[in-house]
Design an enzyme around this catalytic site. Sequence first.
Site, mmCIF file in Angstrom:
data_model
loop_
_atom_site.group_PDB
_atom_site.id
_atom_site.type_symbol
_atom_site.label_atom_id
_atom_site.label_comp_id
_atom_site.label_asym_id
_atom_site.label_seq_id
_atom_site.Cartn_x
_atom_site.Cartn_y
_atom_site.Cartn_z
ATOM 1 N N THR A 288 0.781 -1.209 0.000
ATOM 2 C CA THR A 288 0.000 0.000 0.000
ATOM 3 C C THR A 288 0.831 1.287 0.000
ATOM 4 O OG1 THR A 288 -1.556 -1.317 1.220
ATOM 5 C CG2 THR A 288 -1.694 1.026 1.592
ATOM 6 N N ARG B 130 -13.643 -8.850 0.228
ATOM 7 C CA ARG B 130 -12.860 -8.445 1.401
ATOM 8 C C ARG B 130 -12.379 -6.987 1.281
ATOM 9 N NH1 ARG B 130 -7.483 -6.329 2.416
ATOM 10 N NH2 ARG B 130 -6.893 -6.959 4.510
ATOM 11 N N GLY C 23 -9.986 -4.134 3.390
ATOM 12 C CA GLY C 23 -9.016 -3.978 4.480
ATOM 13 C C GLY C 23 -9.195 -2.657 5.211
ATOM 14 N N ASP C 24 -8.145 -2.246 5.885
ATOM 15 C CA ASP C 24 -8.201 -1.017 6.694
ATOM 16 C C ASP C 24 -8.029 0.254 5.852
ATOM 17 O OD1 ASP C 24 -5.532 -1.935 6.158
ATOM 18 O OD2 ASP C 24 -4.801 -0.351 7.480
ATOM 19 N N THR D 150 -0.240 0.880 6.919
ATOM 20 C CA THR D 150 -0.073 -0.222 5.970
ATOM 21 C C THR D 150 0.235 -1.494 6.751
ATOM 22 O OG1 THR D 150 1.206 -1.097 4.125
ATOM 23 C CG2 THR D 150 2.377 0.378 5.616
ATOM 24 N N GLY D 151 -0.316 -2.601 6.280
ATOM 25 C CA GLY D 151 -0.062 -3.862 6.976
ATOM 26 C C GLY D 151 -1.265 -4.767 6.914
ATOM 27 N N GLY E 167 -4.501 -5.602 7.317
ATOM 28 C CA GLY E 167 -5.627 -4.704 7.521
ATOM 29 C C GLY E 167 -6.608 -5.110 8.602
#
Length: 365
Positions: free
Chosen positions: A199, A227, A229-230, A250-251, A253
Amino acid sequence: MMRYILTMLGMISLPSALAAQTSPADEDAAWSIAIHGGAGTIKRENITPEKDAEIRAALAKALETGSKILRDGGSAMDAITATIMVMEDNPNFNAGKGAVFTWDKTNELDSSIMDGSDRSAGAAAGINGTKNPILLARAVKDKSPHVMLSGAGANQFSREQGLEQVSPDYYATSRRLEQIERVLAKEVSAKDIDYKFGTVGAVAMDSNGNMAAGTSTGGMTGKRWGRIGDSPIIGAGTYADDRACAVSATGSGEYFIRVGVAHEICTRIRMRWPVAIEEAQKTVPKDADGNYTYAIHASEFMLSDEDVQKIADSVIGEMGDLGGTGGIILATPWGQTIYSFNTPGMYRGRADSEGEKSVGIYGDE
Ligand code: ASP
């Protein structure tokens, strides 16, 4: 804007605090920006010198794009938007061109943006067709009554807004195709694939003291069932509040969503600040009548770099305790920029009006 700064390291002493005042002229020009291009198992042994140089050049280019806007007196919103677009257009990053593939070998992109001056925000989830997803997030913020749009409706809104459209295969790169093939063939887990790159995001403070944050991603390789994510979730992957900070994450999520990482960090800074002012006030000498000789005003005060780092690290630590990995970039209304990550590396960079200008990849630099 007049903002004198007192640096407080634990207990403040007034004379040294006054000595740390900066001139109003310097303050007027103060700006800062930080960027990330994903966090993960980014180690020297996994990256060729050529790739290392290519990533550093890409980060430096993005950083300079935002820095120039801020240097010229532009807004934090414009700076982060343009910066993120540069990274979206670069196939090295998992956003825009170069986005990862879903289980169905499509691209579903997520983005979000937030203006710390009024806490207006926009986000787009599971979209496709828009060349620069960060522009769609911005259009949602500026041109719709909503904060978050998703899927087909968001794509339609993008077309109606006249944003540049691309064919569905625009985002594809041979590297990402190879990755999804390997995941589908169960040669490698999506987790291992994703933990190398990610990201993109940017946070900034402009010369008016306004803050902004934005994040853009293709999500996780092999994601399915719609799906999300964050990254497009305000409060999880992105948050900006002029009273506290601007954060882009980032990571993994799911963990960032569960902790509400970006909002949690900003809230802790916002709540810590008045406490720190109160603590500092107690160190001011009193006169013969028992009154403080000097009243510390909020506008004269900033949290120290160490305080801000500690807050960010503690939230990343909590996210890590749940099993998540990744990191954040953060800007404060006092011009600081901070990184915090629990992975071996994070593509990152920062610049400010004081002359800071650096990019990094590995955890030890
Ligand atoms: N946070 C993103 C997501 O979970 C992925 C990433 O940052 O690499 O979709």
